[in-house]
Design a protein around this motif. Structure first.
Motif, PDB file in Angstrom:
ATOM      1  N   GLY A 202      -2.093  -3.846   2.909  1.00  0.00           N
ATOM      2  CA  GLY A 202      -1.705  -2.437   2.969  1.00  0.00           C
ATOM      3  C   GLY A 202      -2.025  -1.827   4.313  1.00  0.00           C
ATOM      4  N   LEU A 203      -2.268  -0.544   4.291  1.00  0.00           N
ATOM      5  CA  LEU A 203      -2.519   0.206   5.517  1.00  0.00           C
ATOM      6  C   LEU A 203      -4.016   0.389   5.726  1.00  0.00           C
ATOM      7  CD1 LEU A 203      -0.782   1.836   7.652  1.00  0.00           C
ATOM      8  CD2 LEU A 203      -1.467   3.848   6.338  1.00  0.00           C
ATOM      9  N   ARG A 204      -4.508  -0.012   6.899  1.00  0.00           N
ATOM     10  CA  ARG A 204      -5.909   0.239   7.246  1.00  0.00           C
ATOM     11  C   ARG A 204      -6.125   1.753   7.365  1.00  0.00           C
ATOM     12  NH1 ARG A 204      -4.467  -4.066  10.805  1.00  0.00           N
ATOM     13  NH2 ARG A 204      -5.629  -5.927  10.226  1.00  0.00           N
ATOM     14  N   THR A 205      -7.294   2.198   6.985  1.00  0.00           N
ATOM     15  CA  THR A 205      -7.632   3.606   7.154  1.00  0.00           C
ATOM     16  C   THR A 205      -7.910   3.892   8.622  1.00  0.00           C
ATOM     17  OG1 THR A 205      -8.525   3.677   4.929  1.00  0.00           O
ATOM     18  CG2 THR A 205      -9.205   5.430   6.414  1.00  0.00           C
ATOM     19  N   THR A 206      -8.672   3.027   9.269  1.00  0.00           N
ATOM     20  CA  THR A 206      -8.949   3.118  10.703  1.00  0.00           C
ATOM     21  C   THR A 206      -8.973   1.706  11.271  1.00  0.00           C
ATOM     22  OG1 THR A 206     -11.364   2.853  10.637  1.00  0.00           O
ATOM     23  CG2 THR A 206     -10.506   5.089  10.270  1.00  0.00           C
ATOM     24  N   THR A 207      -9.146   1.638  12.572  1.00  0.00           N
ATOM     25  CA  THR A 207      -9.318   0.337  13.223  1.00  0.00           C
ATOM     26  C   THR A 207     -10.795   0.056  13.493  1.00  0.00           C
ATOM     27  OG1 THR A 207      -8.962   1.358  15.384  1.00  0.00           O
ATOM     28  CG2 THR A 207      -7.042   0.381  14.299  1.00  0.00           C
TER      29      THR A 207
ATOM     30  N   ILE B 125       4.674  -1.633   3.560  1.00  0.00           N
ATOM     31  CA  ILE B 125       3.337  -1.142   3.224  1.00  0.00           C
ATOM     32  C   ILE B 125       3.191  -1.047   1.705  1.00  0.00           C
ATOM     33  CG2 ILE B 125       1.782   0.859   3.363  1.00  0.00           C
ATOM     34  CD1 ILE B 125       2.956   1.263   6.260  1.00  0.00           C
ATOM     35  N   ALA B 126       4.222  -0.544   1.039  1.00  0.00           N
ATOM     36  CA  ALA B 126       4.199  -0.443  -0.433  1.00  0.00           C
ATOM     37  C   ALA B 126       4.015  -1.819  -1.065  1.00  0.00           C
ATOM     38  CB  ALA B 126       5.490   0.198  -0.936  1.00  0.00           C
TER      39      ALA B 126
ATOM     40  N   TRP C  97       0.183   6.425   0.296  1.00  0.00           N
ATOM     41  CA  TRP C  97       1.308   7.265  -0.093  1.00  0.00           C
ATOM     42  C   TRP C  97       1.790   8.134   1.063  1.00  0.00           C
ATOM     43  CZ3 TRP C  97       5.000   7.000  -3.268  1.00  0.00           C
ATOM     44  CH2 TRP C  97       5.836   8.094  -3.468  1.00  0.00           C
ATOM     45  N   VAL C  98       0.871   8.730   1.802  1.00  0.00           N
ATOM     46  CA  VAL C  98       1.239   9.541   2.963  1.00  0.00           C
ATOM     47  C   VAL C  98       2.051   8.689   3.936  1.00  0.00           C
ATOM     48  CG1 VAL C  98       0.291  10.676   5.033  1.00  0.00           C
ATOM     49  CG2 VAL C  98      -0.608  11.249   2.767  1.00  0.00           C
ATOM     50  N   ALA C  99       1.613   7.463   4.161  1.00  0.00           N
ATOM     51  CA  ALA C  99       2.328   6.564   5.069  1.00  0.00           C
ATOM     52  C   ALA C  99       3.710   6.201   4.532  1.00  0.00           C
ATOM     53  CB  ALA C  99       1.510   5.297   5.310  1.00  0.00           C
ATOM     54  N   ILE C 100       3.758   5.789   3.300  1.00  0.00           N
ATOM     55  CA  ILE C 100       5.027   5.349   2.701  1.00  0.00           C
ATOM     56  C   ILE C 100       6.045   6.485   2.696  1.00  0.00           C
ATOM     57  CG2 ILE C 100       6.099   4.605   0.525  1.00  0.00           C
ATOM     58  CD1 ILE C 100       3.338   3.067   0.050  1.00  0.00           C
ATOM     59  N   ALA C 101       5.653   7.627   2.165  1.00  0.00           N
ATOM     60  CA  ALA C 101       6.583   8.765   2.082  1.00  0.00           C
ATOM     61  C   ALA C 101       6.931   9.299   3.470  1.00  0.00           C
ATOM     62  CB  ALA C 101       5.982   9.872   1.215  1.00  0.00           C
TER      63      ALA C 101
ATOM     64  N   PHE D  96      10.162   2.105  -5.655  1.00  0.00           N
ATOM     65  CA  PHE D  96      10.615   0.745  -5.345  1.00  0.00           C
ATOM     66  C   PHE D  96      10.491  -0.135  -6.591  1.00  0.00           C
ATOM     67  CE2 PHE D  96       8.572   2.305  -1.352  1.00  0.00           C
ATOM     68  CZ  PHE D  96       9.709   2.406  -0.569  1.00  0.00           C
ATOM     69  N   PRO D  97      11.334   0.055  -7.586  1.00  0.00           N
ATOM     70  CA  PRO D  97      11.188  -0.714  -8.829  1.00  0.00           C
ATOM     71  C   PRO D  97      11.312  -2.223  -8.627  1.00  0.00           C
ATOM     72  CG  PRO D  97      13.205   0.614  -8.855  1.00  0.00           C
ATOM     73  CD  PRO D  97      12.436   0.998  -7.631  1.00  0.00           C
ATOM     74  N   ASP D  98      12.000  -2.643  -7.585  1.00  0.00           N
ATOM     75  CA  ASP D  98      12.132  -4.080  -7.338  1.00  0.00           C
ATOM     76  C   ASP D  98      10.807  -4.721  -6.939  1.00  0.00           C
ATOM     77  OD1 ASP D  98      12.634  -2.479  -4.899  1.00  0.00           O
ATOM     78  OD2 ASP D  98      12.849  -4.433  -3.924  1.00  0.00           O
ATOM     79  N   LEU D  99       9.821  -3.927  -6.571  1.00  0.00           N
ATOM     80  CA  LEU D  99       8.510  -4.476  -6.209  1.00  0.00           C
ATOM     81  C   LEU D  99       7.607  -4.691  -7.420  1.00  0.00           C
ATOM     82  CD1 LEU D  99       7.657  -2.440  -2.969  1.00  0.00           C
ATOM     83  CD2 LEU D  99       8.650  -4.733  -3.150  1.00  0.00           C
ATOM     84  N   ALA D 100       8.024  -4.214  -8.577  1.00  0.00           N
ATOM     85  CA  ALA D 100       7.172  -4.293  -9.768  1.00  0.00           C
ATOM     86  C   ALA D 100       6.807  -5.728 -10.129  1.00  0.00           C
ATOM     87  CB  ALA D 100       7.851  -3.617 -10.957  1.00  0.00           C
ATOM     88  N   GLN D 101       7.742  -6.636 -10.139  1.00  0.00           N
ATOM     89  CA  GLN D 101       7.459  -8.024 -10.505  1.00  0.00           C
ATOM     90  C   GLN D 101       6.495  -8.670  -9.534  1.00  0.00           C
ATOM     91  OE1 GLN D 101       8.055  -9.698 -13.257  1.00  0.00           O
ATOM     92  NE2 GLN D 101       6.909 -11.409 -12.398  1.00  0.00           N
TER      93      GLN D 101
END
Length: 183
Positions: free
Chosen positions: A75-80, A116-117, A98-102, A171-176
């Motif tokens: 996923g997304l790192r909070t910081t480096t 990222i999602a 969520w902030v990143a994705i949206a 992204f329902p295709d990511l559910a599986q």
């Protein structure tokens, strides 16, 4: 309404003046003590994209910085920064995912948003498969429960449940893939 439009324009001008750094392709946090922007690269730089404040060029630059510095296996790192504190690497937090994705999707970066999602869902799925729990934070480098900070990782956090549900709706295709664990 005109008063609020004027105030919004002033706020954007101030954010661009004080927090936008074209040379490092990011928005910075403001350090109240030093009265200048911080040098830290962190996921907070995505908030202007999320709220529709970034220009097209700024959004593209931020996306490049995210790809280069903040996208991790899970996923997304909070910081480096890896300080051992809960808000730093290797931890990832649902609200920032969520902030990143949206924000990225809103600004013409749907592939990065979906990547990222996918990574985040894989982390949540892997940790759930190992622990049977949804958690407050995750180590997104190893796709395990998070660590560090002033208290132990919390179980069943609402923001993780809500963000995971929202991602699956988007992204329902990511559910599986998210239910199969680590990869």
């Amino acid at each position: 309404m005109t008063e609020f439009t004027t105030l919004a324009t002033k706020r954007k001008t101030a954010i661009d003046r004080y927090l936008w750094h074209a040379t490092t392709a990011r928005y910075a946090d403001w350090d109240l003590s030093s009265r200048k922007p911080t040098a830290s690269v962190n996921a907070a730089m995505l908030h202007p994209l999320f709220v529709g404040l970034a220009s097209s060029a700024q959004a593209k630059a931020v996306a490049a910085t995210v790809r280069k510095s903040l996208v991790a296996e899970g996923g997304l790192r909070t910081t480096t920064l890896n300080t051992g504190q809960q808000w730093d690497e290797p931890n990832g937090w649902a609200p920032l995912q969520w902030v990143a994705i949206a924000g990225l999707e809103r600004n013409g970066e749907p592939a990065l948003a979906k990547d990222i999602a996918r990574r985040w869902l894989g982390t949540v799925g892997a940790a759930y498969a190992d622990t049977g729990k949804m958690l407050e934070k995750y180590n997104i480098e190893q796709r395990i429960p998070g660590e560090g900070g002033e208290y132990p990782v919390q179980d069943g956090f609402g923001w993780t449940n809500g963000v995971t549900s929202a991602i699956l709706d988007r992204f329902p295709d990511l559910a599986q893939r998210s239910t199969t664990g680590r990869k």
